[in-house]
Design a protein around this motif. Structure first.
Motif, PDB file in Angstrom:
ATOM      1  N   ALA A  40      43.400  31.257  39.193  1.00  0.00           N
ATOM      2  CA  ALA A  40      44.015  30.129  39.895  1.00  0.00           C
ATOM      3  C   ALA A  40      45.456  30.459  40.253  1.00  0.00           C
ATOM      4  CB  ALA A  40      43.943  28.876  39.029  1.00  0.00           C
ATOM      5  N   GLU A  41      46.165  31.077  39.318  1.00  0.00           N
ATOM      6  CA  GLU A  41      47.551  31.478  39.581  1.00  0.00           C
ATOM      7  C   GLU A  41      47.606  32.610  40.599  1.00  0.00           C
ATOM      8  OE1 GLU A  41      51.391  33.373  37.191  1.00  0.00           O
ATOM      9  OE2 GLU A  41      49.748  32.453  36.056  1.00  0.00           O
ATOM     10  N   ILE A  42      46.731  33.601  40.436  1.00  0.00           N
ATOM     11  CA  ILE A  42      46.719  34.749  41.345  1.00  0.00           C
ATOM     12  C   ILE A  42      46.353  34.317  42.753  1.00  0.00           C
ATOM     13  CG2 ILE A  42      45.398  36.844  41.889  1.00  0.00           C
ATOM     14  CD1 ILE A  42      45.425  37.409  38.836  1.00  0.00           C
ATOM     15  N   GLU A  43      45.398  33.401  42.874  1.00  0.00           N
ATOM     16  CA  GLU A  43      44.999  32.906  44.198  1.00  0.00           C
ATOM     17  C   GLU A  43      46.192  32.317  44.939  1.00  0.00           C
ATOM     18  OE1 GLU A  43      42.090  29.504  46.180  1.00  0.00           O
ATOM     19  OE2 GLU A  43      42.535  29.499  44.039  1.00  0.00           O
ATOM     20  N   THR A  44      46.927  31.443  44.276  1.00  0.00           N
ATOM     21  CA  THR A  44      48.079  30.791  44.907  1.00  0.00           C
ATOM     22  C   THR A  44      49.116  31.814  45.358  1.00  0.00           C
ATOM     23  OG1 THR A  44      47.765  28.782  43.594  1.00  0.00           O
ATOM     24  CG2 THR A  44      49.949  29.144  44.535  1.00  0.00           C
ATOM     25  N   ASN A  45      49.433  32.762  44.481  1.00  0.00           N
ATOM     26  CA  ASN A  45      50.475  33.735  44.789  1.00  0.00           C
ATOM     27  C   ASN A  45      50.034  34.727  45.861  1.00  0.00           C
ATOM     28  OD1 ASN A  45      52.070  32.501  42.864  1.00  0.00           O
ATOM     29  ND2 ASN A  45      51.550  33.948  41.240  1.00  0.00           N
ATOM     30  N   PHE A  46      48.779  35.162  45.799  1.00  0.00           N
ATOM     31  CA  PHE A  46      48.279  36.131  46.783  1.00  0.00           C
ATOM     32  C   PHE A  46      48.229  35.505  48.177  1.00  0.00           C
ATOM     33  CE2 PHE A  46      44.666  38.024  49.113  1.00  0.00           C
ATOM     34  CZ  PHE A  46      45.095  39.350  49.175  1.00  0.00           C
ATOM     35  N   GLU A  47      47.746  34.278  48.259  1.00  0.00           N
ATOM     36  CA  GLU A  47      47.680  33.612  49.559  1.00  0.00           C
ATOM     37  C   GLU A  47      49.078  33.406  50.138  1.00  0.00           C
ATOM     38  OE1 GLU A  47      43.506  31.102  49.263  1.00  0.00           O
ATOM     39  OE2 GLU A  47      45.397  30.070  48.846  1.00  0.00           O
ATOM     40  N   GLY A 239      48.703  45.252  40.671  1.00  0.00           N
ATOM     41  CA  GLY A 239      50.147  45.207  40.812  1.00  0.00           C
ATOM     42  C   GLY A 239      50.831  44.356  39.758  1.00  0.00           C
ATOM     43  N   PRO A 240      52.152  44.309  39.790  1.00  0.00           N
ATOM     44  CA  PRO A 240      52.933  43.636  38.741  1.00  0.00           C
ATOM     45  C   PRO A 240      52.744  42.124  38.697  1.00  0.00           C
ATOM     46  CG  PRO A 240      54.360  44.367  40.540  1.00  0.00           C
ATOM     47  CD  PRO A 240      53.029  44.992  40.779  1.00  0.00           C
ATOM     48  N   GLU A 241      52.566  41.463  39.852  1.00  0.00           N
ATOM     49  CA  GLU A 241      52.406  40.010  39.846  1.00  0.00           C
ATOM     50  C   GLU A 241      51.103  39.604  39.153  1.00  0.00           C
ATOM     51  OE1 GLU A 241      52.993  41.800  42.548  1.00  0.00           O
ATOM     52  OE2 GLU A 241      54.990  41.213  43.248  1.00  0.00           O
ATOM     53  N   THR A 252      44.368  41.739  28.042  1.00  0.00           N
ATOM     54  CA  THR A 252      44.930  43.084  27.984  1.00  0.00           C
ATOM     55  C   THR A 252      44.680  43.724  29.347  1.00  0.00           C
ATOM     56  OG1 THR A 252      44.454  43.303  25.620  1.00  0.00           O
ATOM     57  CG2 THR A 252      44.839  45.319  26.870  1.00  0.00           C
ATOM     58  N   VAL A 253      45.730  44.156  30.025  1.00  0.00           N
ATOM     59  CA  VAL A 253      45.587  44.768  31.345  1.00  0.00           C
ATOM     60  C   VAL A 253      45.357  46.264  31.159  1.00  0.00           C
ATOM     61  CG1 VAL A 253      46.669  45.176  33.578  1.00  0.00           C
ATOM     62  CG2 VAL A 253      47.045  43.007  32.377  1.00  0.00           C
ATOM     63  N   LEU A 254      44.278  46.782  31.727  1.00  0.00           N
ATOM     64  CA  LEU A 254      43.884  48.167  31.526  1.00  0.00           C
ATOM     65  C   LEU A 254      44.332  49.084  32.641  1.00  0.00           C
ATOM     66  CD1 LEU A 254      40.224  47.575  30.270  1.00  0.00           C
ATOM     67  CD2 LEU A 254      42.316  47.768  28.924  1.00  0.00           C
ATOM     68  N   THR A 255      44.817  48.525  33.744  1.00  0.00           N
ATOM     69  CA  THR A 255      45.253  49.357  34.864  1.00  0.00           C
ATOM     70  C   THR A 255      46.729  49.702  34.724  1.00  0.00           C
ATOM     71  OG1 THR A 255      45.815  47.415  36.194  1.00  0.00           O
ATOM     72  CG2 THR A 255      43.582  48.295  36.393  1.00  0.00           C
ATOM     73  N   GLU A 256      47.110  50.799  35.339  1.00  0.00           N
ATOM     74  CA  GLU A 256      48.523  51.236  35.327  1.00  0.00           C
ATOM     75  C   GLU A 256      49.246  50.668  36.550  1.00  0.00           C
ATOM     76  OE1 GLU A 256      50.062  52.734  32.952  1.00  0.00           O
ATOM     77  OE2 GLU A 256      48.251  52.946  31.724  1.00  0.00           O
TER      78      GLU A 256
END
Length: 256
Positions: A40-47, A239-241, A252-256
Motif C-alpha cells: 500500500a505504501e509502495i503503490e502510493t510512492n511509486f505512482e 531500490g531504497p524507497e 528482511t530485504v534480500l536484495t542489494e
C-alpha cells in the motif's frame, strides 16, 4: 489500487488517461496477502514518482499462482513461497532471467489481545492447553505458504497431532490474523510482519527458523504481457524507497 484477487480473477480495470498521464502505463501486480501493508505504501510512492498506475491484487500465493496458470492477466508475481514460483517458472510463465529473491520473513504465534504472556516455543509447549476449547487460526496448511510453514514447524516440534483437530483454516494469512484479532480464535500462526501490523494481537513467540523451510519471497516478471513499465517497477522494488517500506513492516530485504 489494491484489490482482492479472488474478486477480480480475470477483470482488468480501465483507467481513463488524462493529458498529464498520457504516457502512463498500468502494471498489474499479483502479490502475497502478507505484503498488504508494505505494498500500500509502495503503490502510493511509486505512482507519485512515475505517473504509472499500479494495480495490486492480493491473495494467498497458491490462489494467485493458479490464476496465472489459468491465464489471468498480470505483469508481476510476488510469491511468499519459492515452491509456487518454481511451478510458474516450470510452466514457462515468467520472463527468463527476471526472477530474484526479494524478501524474508518469520512465523510467529500470535494471541488475541494485548496482554497475553509470552511462551517458549519448543517441543515442550503445551499448545493444546493454551487453546483450551478454542481454535488455532492458520492459513490453508496444504497450499498457502504461511499455513505450510506453520504446519511444518508444528510437525517438527511434535505438536501438530495434538492441535490438528482445532485448526481453523483461512484462505490467506491476513484472514487467519483477522480471526485472532476479532477474538474468534485465541491464537494463530501468522507471519511476524502481519502480527506487527495488527493492534489487537500480541506476538507471544517466534518459531525457530530450523523448524520450517526458509521463508523467501521471490518476485518475477510474468511472460503473459509485455508492458515496458514492468522493468521500472521491478527496479523500484530493489531500490531504497521500497527497501525502507519493507523494513518498516518488519521484512528482511534480500536484495542489494
Amino acid at each position: 489500487m489494491v484489490r482482492s484477487a479472488l474478486s477480480r480473477v480475470f477483470g482488468i480495470v480501465c483507467v481513463a488517461a488524462t493529458p498529464a498521464t498520457v504516457a502512463a502505463e498500468e502494471i498489474i501486480v499479483f502479490a502475497a496477502a502478507s505484503m498488504t501493508s508494505a505494498l500500500a505504501e509502495i503503490e502510493t510512492n511509486f505512482e507519485a514518482a512515475t505517473g504509472h498506475d499500479l494495480v495490486v491484487s492480493l491473495a494467498g500465493s497458491s490462489a494467485l499462482a493458479r490464476q496465472i496458470q489459468q491465464g489471468a492477466p498480470a505483469d508481476i508475481f510476488i510469491s511468499a513461497s519459492t515452491d509456487w514460483m518454481d511451478r510458474i517458472e516450470a510452466d514457462g510463465l515468467i520472463e527468463e532471467g527476471s526472477r530474484f529473491d526479494l524478501l524474508g520473513n518469520s512465523i510467529v504465534l500470535a494471541a488475541f489481545g494485548t496482554e497475553t504472556a509470552p511462551v517458549e516455543i519448543g517441543p515442550d509447549l503445551d499448545l493444546a492447553g493454551l487453546l483450551g476449547d478454542g481454535r488455532l487460526a492458520m492459513a490453508l496448511v496444504d497450499s498457502v505458504p504461511a499455513g505450510v510453514y506453520g504446519k511444518a514447524a508444528l510437525e517438527s516440534l511434535g505438536l501438530w497431532d495434538d492441535v490438528e483437530a482445532q485448526v481453523a483454516q483461512a484462505d490467506n494469512v491476513r484472514a487467519a490474523l483477522a480471526f485472532v484479532a476479532a477474538g474468534e480464535a485465541p491464537y494463530g500462526i501468522v507471519y511476524a510482519t502481519d502480527a506487527a501490523a495488527e493492534d489487537n494481537v500480541t506476538i507471544v513467540g517466534t518459531f525457530p527458523p530450523d523448524t520450517h523451510p526458509a521463508i523467501v519471497y521471490p518476485a518475477a516478471d510474468l511472460a503473459s504481457r509485455d508492458v515496458p513499465a514492468e522493468a521500472e517497477f521491478l527496479a523500484y522494488l530493489r531500490g531504497p524507497e521500497a527497501r525502507a517500506a519493507f523494513e518498516r513492516q518488519g521484512f528482511t530485504v534480500l536484495t542489494e
